[in-house]
Design an enzyme around this catalytic site. Structure first.
Site, PDB file in Angstrom:
ATOM      1  N   ASP A  79      48.525  37.048  38.677  1.00 43.84           N
ATOM      2  CA  ASP A  79      47.510  37.467  40.092  1.00 43.84           C
ATOM      3  C   ASP A  79      48.507  37.027  41.206  1.00 43.84           C
ATOM      4  O   ASP A  79      49.786  35.721  41.250  1.00 43.84           O
ATOM      5  CB  ASP A  79      46.677  37.224  40.230  1.00 43.84           C
ATOM      6  CG  ASP A  79      44.951  37.493  41.028  1.00 43.84           C
ATOM      7  OD1 ASP A  79      45.145  38.264  41.425  1.00 43.84           O
ATOM      8  OD2 ASP A  79      44.652  36.080  41.953  1.00 43.84           O
ATOM      9  N   GLU A  80      48.137  37.497  42.455  1.00 46.25           N
ATOM     10  CA  GLU A  80      48.485  37.055  43.630  1.00 46.25           C
ATOM     11  C   GLU A  80      50.426  36.832  43.555  1.00 46.25           C
ATOM     12  O   GLU A  80      50.784  36.145  43.624  1.00 46.25           O
ATOM     13  CB  GLU A  80      48.190  35.209  43.723  1.00 46.25           C
ATOM     14  CG  GLU A  80      46.606  35.688  44.457  1.00 46.25           C
ATOM     15  CD  GLU A  80      46.167  35.515  45.302  1.00 46.25           C
ATOM     16  OE1 GLU A  80      46.565  36.679  46.105  1.00 46.25           O
ATOM     17  OE2 GLU A  80      45.133  36.266  45.795  1.00 46.25           O
ATOM     18  N   GLN A  82      52.629  38.798  45.035  1.00 41.56           N
ATOM     19  CA  GLN A  82      52.818  38.504  46.459  1.00 41.56           C
ATOM     20  C   GLN A  82      53.746  37.830  46.611  1.00 41.56           C
ATOM     21  O   GLN A  82      54.862  37.396  47.502  1.00 41.56           O
ATOM     22  CB  GLN A  82      52.282  39.008  47.435  1.00 41.56           C
ATOM     23  CG  GLN A  82      51.630  38.135  47.917  1.00 41.56           C
ATOM     24  CD  GLN A  82      49.703  38.136  47.393  1.00 41.56           C
ATOM     25  OE1 GLN A  82      50.022  38.963  46.624  1.00 41.56           O
ATOM     26  NE2 GLN A  82      49.242  37.129  47.886  1.00 41.56           N
ATOM     27  N   CYS A 137      38.667  50.536  55.690  1.00 41.91           N
ATOM     28  CA  CYS A 137      38.227  50.007  56.854  1.00 41.91           C
ATOM     29  C   CYS A 137      36.556  49.925  57.144  1.00 41.91           C
ATOM     30  O   CYS A 137      36.143  50.530  56.516  1.00 41.91           O
ATOM     31  CB  CYS A 137      39.598  50.706  57.569  1.00 41.91           C
ATOM     32  SG  CYS A 137      39.353  49.438  59.327  1.00 41.91           S
ATOM     33  N   CYS A 173      42.400  49.320  58.998  1.00 39.68           N
ATOM     34  CA  CYS A 173      43.451  51.260  58.456  1.00 39.68           C
ATOM     35  C   CYS A 173      44.649  50.689  59.476  1.00 39.68           C
ATOM     36  O   CYS A 173      44.394  49.377  60.583  1.00 39.68           O
ATOM     37  CB  CYS A 173      42.591  52.367  59.256  1.00 39.68           C
ATOM     38  SG  CYS A 173      41.826  52.452  60.249  1.00 39.68           S
TER      39      CYS A 173
END
Length: 330
Positions: A79-80, A82, A137, A173
């Site tokens: 997880d996470e 990035q 969004c 968006c």
């Protein structure tokens, strides 16, 4: 054949919930799925991952991989992702290619400026399978950008990594991210950073100590207008299975605009999935407001405000002593 998967999505796209459910599915089949996260992500506690949906699971740190016996693992979930370094992504590649263990990574693709994180950069480059977990969004278009928000405004500069939840970030968006346009009005469920709402919560409950007894365990909903928090509500589950409003506050300059009523109606919409009764304890002066929304009196706790608050609570020039209990069937 084992593969390296990268499943990315914007903030609020249920990435962590997906990761936890994948682990659960492996366990249901009698298999072992190891959950990992980078050490720097400490928002949900030292060794656990948590979703805004309320799901939690224990985990280990990616930095501990060399100390973990992976021979008993049928899958590795990160997880996470990035926040991974290039070297850590390479380590995951080796686990897939050399040990034949599938690795499933969940994370953001880009930061608040639209730049790739290091981990997502190399996962995009090396993953066998890249999948998008979609969310929307406020306008209804697909959200692909992670906007950092401070003071009701979209932030354009700062450190790449600033940990935070939906009190600090919102998925937009590309069009509204580029324009810095937040929703004209929306209600968000806040799962992290609840303490940042303390000044507003104190408008309804003047005791910080009392708020701290229910804030962490409760669910906090914030009504935002053009990115600014105008009203908040905290509800908590009672021992009898019903739920209770512990705090309903509106910013002084925003009163008289119907924001408290909007929050109440939102609670009436989302809480029936959890309970059939909603309670509130309040002063006599607020009883007509709640009765307007279908609450009925259920009892009185005499002397509650005198007993639990060190300073007298004044309402319409009178000292408030008793708490009136009201209930509404959902």
């Amino acid at each position: 054949m084992a593969k390296l998967y990268f499943r990315y999505g914007a903030m609020g796209s249920s990435k962590t919930a997906n990761a936890i459910m994948v682990q659960y599915n492996y366990q249901e089949r009698g298999q072992n799925a190891l959950m990992l996260k980078p050490r720097l992500d400490n928002r949900d506690g030292d060794r656990r991952v948590g979703s805004r949906s309320g799901l939690y699971a224990p985990c280990r740190f990616v930095e501990e991989l060399d100390d973990i016996d992976l021979t008993a693992c049928d899958c590795v979930i990160v997880d996470e992702a990035q926040f991974l370094t290039k070297a850590q992504v390479q380590r995951l590649v080796d686990i897939v290619d050399d040990m034949g263990i599938p690795v499933i990574c969940y994370g953001l693709r880009a930061d608040f400026q639209g730049n790739l994180f290091e981990g997502s950069h190399w996962l995009m480059a090396w993953a066998d399978s890249i999948e998008e977990i979609k969310t929307v969004c406020w306008c209804g278009r697909k959200a692909i950008m992670n906007a950092r928000v401070s003071g009701g405004k979209v932030v354009r500069s700062g450190e790449q990594i600033v940990l935070g939840g939906n009190e600090s970030y919102v998925a937009l968006c590309r069009r509204h991210w580029a324009r810095g346009e937040l929703a004209p009005m929306e209600i968000r469920r806040i799962s992290a950073g609840k303490a940042t709402y303390m000044p507003l919560l104190l408008e309804a409950d003047p005791s910080r100590e009392m708020i701290e007894t229910y804030l962490d365990a409760g669910e906090l909903y914030a009504l935002m207008v053009d990115g600014q928090t105008c009203a908040v509500a905290v509800v908590i589950e009672r021992e009898d299975g019903a739920w209770e409003i512990k705090n309903l506050a509106v910013a002084p300059v925003m009163r008289g605009k119907g924001y408290a009523a909007r929050l109440l109606r939102h609670l009436f919409k989302v809480l029936p999935a959890h309970c059939d009764r909603l309670y509130v304890g309040t002063s006599a002066g607020n009883v007509p407001f709640y009765e307007h929304f279908g609450f009925v009196r259920d009892g009185v706790i005499e002397g509650f405000f005198e007993t639990h608050y060190p300073e007298p609570i004044i309402e319409n020039g009178c000292v408030v002593k008793d708490m009136i209990i009201l209930v509404k069937k959902l």
